[in-house]
Design a protein around this motif. Sequence first.
Motif, PDB file in Angstrom:
ATOM      1  N   GLY B  18      43.425  17.773 -28.613  1.00 17.73           N
ATOM      2  CA  GLY B  18      44.797  18.056 -27.792  1.00 17.73           C
ATOM      3  C   GLY B  18      45.783  17.654 -28.522  1.00 17.73           C
ATOM      4  O   GLY B  18      45.794  16.407 -29.109  1.00 17.73           O
ATOM      5  N   THR B  41      44.709  22.443 -29.098  1.00 12.95           N
ATOM      6  CA  THR B  41      45.271  22.886 -27.951  1.00 12.95           C
ATOM      7  C   THR B  41      46.440  22.325 -27.646  1.00 12.95           C
ATOM      8  O   THR B  41      46.864  21.396 -28.092  1.00 12.95           O
ATOM      9  N   VAL B  42      47.433  23.584 -27.019  1.00 15.98           N
ATOM     10  CA  VAL B  42      48.641  23.124 -26.649  1.00 15.98           C
ATOM     11  C   VAL B  42      48.898  23.528 -25.404  1.00 15.98           C
ATOM     12  O   VAL B  42      48.176  24.624 -24.813  1.00 15.98           O
ATOM     13  N   ALA B  43      49.849  23.214 -24.702  1.00 16.38           N
ATOM     14  CA  ALA B  43      50.303  23.774 -23.210  1.00 16.38           C
ATOM     15  C   ALA B  43      51.439  24.685 -23.320  1.00 16.38           C
ATOM     16  O   ALA B  43      52.040  24.469 -24.389  1.00 16.38           O
ATOM     17  N   LEU B  44      51.616  25.271 -22.307  1.00 21.75           N
ATOM     18  CA  LEU B  44      52.854  26.253 -22.100  1.00 21.75           C
ATOM     19  C   LEU B  44      53.778  25.465 -20.892  1.00 21.75           C
ATOM     20  O   LEU B  44      53.163  25.171 -19.723  1.00 21.75           O
ATOM     21  N   LEU B  66      44.938  28.285 -33.041  1.00 23.46           N
ATOM     22  CA  LEU B  66      45.562  27.526 -31.765  1.00 23.46           C
ATOM     23  C   LEU B  66      44.888  27.986 -30.397  1.00 23.46           C
ATOM     24  O   LEU B  66      44.403  29.423 -30.214  1.00 23.46           O
ATOM     25  N   PRO B  68      45.609  27.755 -26.796  1.00 24.43           N
ATOM     26  CA  PRO B  68      46.608  27.411 -25.743  1.00 24.43           C
ATOM     27  C   PRO B  68      45.853  27.076 -24.441  1.00 24.43           C
ATOM     28  O   PRO B  68      44.570  27.909 -24.261  1.00 24.43           O
ATOM     29  N   ASN B  69      46.238  26.181 -23.648  1.00 24.32           N
ATOM     30  CA  ASN B  69      45.509  26.071 -22.206  1.00 24.32           C
ATOM     31  C   ASN B  69      46.505  26.489 -21.110  1.00 24.32           C
ATOM     32  O   ASN B  69      47.571  26.730 -21.343  1.00 24.32           O
ATOM     33  N   SER B  71      46.936  24.892 -18.739  1.00 26.13           N
ATOM     34  CA  SER B  71      47.219  23.542 -17.662  1.00 26.13           C
ATOM     35  C   SER B  71      48.464  23.835 -16.813  1.00 26.13           C
ATOM     36  O   SER B  71      49.661  24.255 -17.212  1.00 26.13           O
ATOM     37  N   LEU B  85      51.293  35.008 -20.876  1.00 21.82           N
ATOM     38  CA  LEU B  85      52.495  34.260 -21.453  1.00 21.82           C
ATOM     39  C   LEU B  85      52.193  33.661 -22.884  1.00 21.82           C
ATOM     40  O   LEU B  85      52.847  33.850 -23.772  1.00 21.82           O
ATOM     41  N   ALA B  86      51.006  33.093 -22.839  1.00 20.69           N
ATOM     42  CA  ALA B  86      50.624  32.305 -24.038  1.00 20.69           C
ATOM     43  C   ALA B  86      50.487  33.332 -25.179  1.00 20.69           C
ATOM     44  O   ALA B  86      50.906  33.232 -26.243  1.00 20.69           O
ATOM     45  N   CYS B  91      50.455  33.970 -31.177  1.00 25.10           N
ATOM     46  CA  CYS B  91      49.865  32.923 -31.660  1.00 25.10           C
ATOM     47  C   CYS B  91      48.352  33.197 -31.366  1.00 25.10           C
ATOM     48  O   CYS B  91      47.736  32.177 -31.356  1.00 25.10           O
ATOM     49  N   LYS B  96      42.138  28.591 -23.169  1.00 25.68           N
ATOM     50  CA  LYS B  96      41.212  27.471 -22.713  1.00 25.68           C
ATOM     51  C   LYS B  96      41.899  27.688 -21.299  1.00 25.68           C
ATOM     52  O   LYS B  96      42.829  27.327 -20.933  1.00 25.68           O
ATOM     53  N   GLU B  98      42.243  26.399 -17.566  1.00 26.38           N
ATOM     54  CA  GLU B  98      42.141  24.972 -16.803  1.00 26.38           C
ATOM     55  C   GLU B  98      42.774  25.581 -15.335  1.00 26.38           C
ATOM     56  O   GLU B  98      44.048  25.846 -15.306  1.00 26.38           O
TER      57      GLU B  98
END
Lengths: 68, 254
Positions: B18, B41-44, B66, B68-69, B71, B85-86, B91, B96, B98
């Motif tokens: 992460g 993993t990245v967040a938006l 990539l 994306p989560n 979260s 949206l991710a 990308c 992921k 959550e």
Amino acid sequence: MNFILNGKAQQINDSTTIWDLLSEKSINHNTVVVEHNGKILEHTQWQKTLINQGDNLEVLKFVGGGSQ
Amino acid sequence: MKPLIIDNKEISNRLFIGTGKFSSKNIIPDVINSSGIQVITVALRRVDFDADDENILKHVPKHCILMPNTSGARNADEAVRIARLARATGCGNWIKIEVINDNKYLLPDNAETIKATRVLVEDGFVVLPYMSPDLMAARKLVEAGAAAIMPLGSPIGTNRGLKTKELVRILIEEIKLPIIVDAGIGKPSEAAEAMEMGASAVLVNTAIATASDPVKMAEAFSQAVKAGRTAFISGMPETSLTAGASSPLTGFLR
């Protein structure tokens, strides 16, 4: 004209497009996504889409994050 | 060693990371490159128009996958919205999931996670749901079309290790999808422990990002994950309560 940007009330001139707004805010157009009144607005629509009175805009981007 | 395959992608490094909590984002490329990390993993989040517009993706090497989560999602609908949206960033279609509505322990809501998984699989996403390790919920995630299952080791950011060990063991035994232990892993030995049990991968964020030297810590985790995997595929010996001599039991000098 009033609209909501990322949850905050904002004022802007009439005839402003989404693209103009992002440029005005110095946002790199390639790194963000836009939701316009609850719908994802494709990148190709940003120059064609005017912001209207009462619109709700969300502008998001990736940030570092693992969980929550 | 055989790579892990998800969505027809070969993943030879089974340490996923992460990207939160690093004191400087500039260190992330070194962390990724020195350990050969492939999945991150990245967040938006909402853009903060009053702050610097930092772009996390500029710190992520192009070869990375990539993931994306979602979260910040408190229910299935929010997770679906964030996932779409991710994907609109262009990308990729990994997500992921959550779904968390418990603020003290940040434990995932399995029922909402299952709902979101159904919708997003149908919508063409490669879905990797974060979950509380529960066999029945995991079976529903399999039915829903998840690409892997990500049970927690202990609550997010606690560094307490594999507190859910027995439940994760059951998932590894019963679920045919890759099991990726996510959250709570605080030390390389704990990552190795998960891999020795047969986990397919481990996701670590806090323990690497908050180490004094994140680059070295990522290397340590990467080595531990590899060692644990090698041990698993080599066939772990059984334990015994009584001793079993390793030297011949004949020819003693008397």
